[in-house]
Design a protein around this motif. Sequence first.
Motif, PDB file in Angstrom:
ATOM      1  N   SER A 127       0.855  -1.199   0.000  1.00 56.05           N
ATOM      2  CA  SER A 127       0.000   0.000   0.000  1.00 56.05           C
ATOM      3  C   SER A 127       0.880   1.234   0.000  1.00 56.05           C
ATOM      4  CB  SER A 127      -0.887  -0.010   1.231  1.00 56.05           C
ATOM      5  OG  SER A 127      -0.085  -0.047   2.383  1.00 56.05           O
ATOM      6  N   ARG A 128       0.456   2.202  -0.763  1.00 55.46           N
ATOM      7  CA  ARG A 128       1.214   3.459  -0.810  1.00 55.46           C
ATOM      8  C   ARG A 128       0.949   4.253   0.458  1.00 55.46           C
ATOM      9  NH1 ARG A 128       3.008   5.471  -6.339  1.00 55.46           N
ATOM     10  NH2 ARG A 128       4.523   6.544  -5.095  1.00 55.46           N
ATOM     11  N   GLN A 129       1.913   5.053   0.812  1.00 57.67           N
ATOM     12  CA  GLN A 129       1.704   5.981   1.933  1.00 57.67           C
ATOM     13  C   GLN A 129       0.627   6.968   1.542  1.00 57.67           C
ATOM     14  OE1 GLN A 129       4.782   7.907   4.031  1.00 57.67           O
ATOM     15  NE2 GLN A 129       4.335   6.198   5.319  1.00 57.67           N
ATOM     16  N   ASN A 155      -0.799  10.425   1.062  1.00 58.56           N
ATOM     17  CA  ASN A 155      -0.202  11.760   0.999  1.00 58.56           C
ATOM     18  C   ASN A 155      -1.254  12.786   1.334  1.00 58.56           C
ATOM     19  OD1 ASN A 155       1.859  10.307  -0.178  1.00 58.56           O
ATOM     20  ND2 ASN A 155       1.028  10.636  -2.204  1.00 58.56           N
ATOM     21  N   ARG A 156      -0.777  13.908   1.854  1.00 59.90           N
ATOM     22  CA  ARG A 156      -1.715  15.012   2.083  1.00 59.90           C
ATOM     23  C   ARG A 156      -1.949  15.664   0.741  1.00 59.90           C
ATOM     24  NH1 ARG A 156       0.475  18.331   7.103  1.00 59.90           N
ATOM     25  NH2 ARG A 156       2.029  16.720   7.068  1.00 59.90           N
ATOM     26  N   ASP A 171      -2.525  21.122   0.951  1.00 67.87           N
ATOM     27  CA  ASP A 171      -1.662  21.508   2.051  1.00 67.87           C
ATOM     28  C   ASP A 171      -2.052  22.854   2.623  1.00 67.87           C
ATOM     29  OD1 ASP A 171       0.234  20.684   3.653  1.00 67.87           O
ATOM     30  OD2 ASP A 171       1.888  20.964   2.274  1.00 67.87           O
ATOM     31  N   ALA A 173       7.737  23.914  -3.309  1.00 69.09           N
ATOM     32  CA  ALA A 173       7.115  22.591  -3.282  1.00 69.09           C
ATOM     33  C   ALA A 173       5.663  22.671  -3.712  1.00 69.09           C
ATOM     34  CB  ALA A 173       7.221  22.006  -1.875  1.00 69.09           C
TER      35      ALA A 173
END
Lengths: 145, 147
Positions: free
Chosen positions: B2-4, B6-7, B10, B61
């Motif tokens: 499973s992928r982490q 992500n937020r 932001d 970012a």
Amino acid sequence: MTVHNLYIFDRNGNCLFYSEWNRKKQAGISKDEEFKLMYGMLFSIRSFVSKMSPLDMKDGFLSFQTSKYRLHYYETPSGLKFVMNTDLSVSNARETLQHIYSNLYVEYIVKNPVCVLGHNLDSELFSSRLDAFIRALPYYSPRAA
Amino acid sequence: MSRQSNRTTDSKKMNSELFTLTYGALVTQLCKDYENDEEVNKQLDKMGYNIGVRLIEDFLARSSIGRCQDFRETADVIAKVAFKMYLGVTPSVTNWSPAGDEFSLILENNPLVDFVELPDNHNTLIYSNLLCGVLRGALEMVKSTLF
């Protein structure tokens, strides 16, 4: 399919972070020398690429490959350089490196007032999240191909 | 595997009044501590610089903007992207010098100065000097180095 190692350099050439997951052979020189060698090579190759480019350059140096591994490079406008060595099955790791920058470096290092920028990143949280992220990548496996 | 997770967004919204009043309290306290407008200006610039040095990374970012090609593009990015992203206002870029190396950013409505009136005994205080420091810090991190 695997990720071998990852370097993070700042704009002055200091190596902020290094981590390896699957490295069978060491360079034979001390870590400090290895970082200097890596940074020097990147600096020269970027300069070379822009000078010799037959067209107007957009992104510049992206990656190089040998018969055994591929080195991926991502640089932010603020001079932060991310270098990742993977095996040949990974053709484009740019998005991965961008993700590491936006979601890991910025979140856990830049936004942490205790972390001094420009020095070795000693945030446990950053290291563990980065490690978990790399291991969760679709092209990562604990054994090298 | 499973992928982490992500937020995805932001941008945390915050109450603009809280922000304005916090900044006002900061400047008031600095004035009480230093009692000298010049010193307060310097401190605000220093604090802004420290903010800017880190803010630029967050900006790069989130906006995924690459290097600007010339100074005019820099001015546009500052006014239309950066200020919009962090303060929700878009200053106008005017007053270009003949050499093209100086310009003015005019803030029509500055969120930092809502409700604020400067008393007469603080004539040399630059109330929003924090913003100048932020710009200084941020731009210093992306200035072009010898290649």
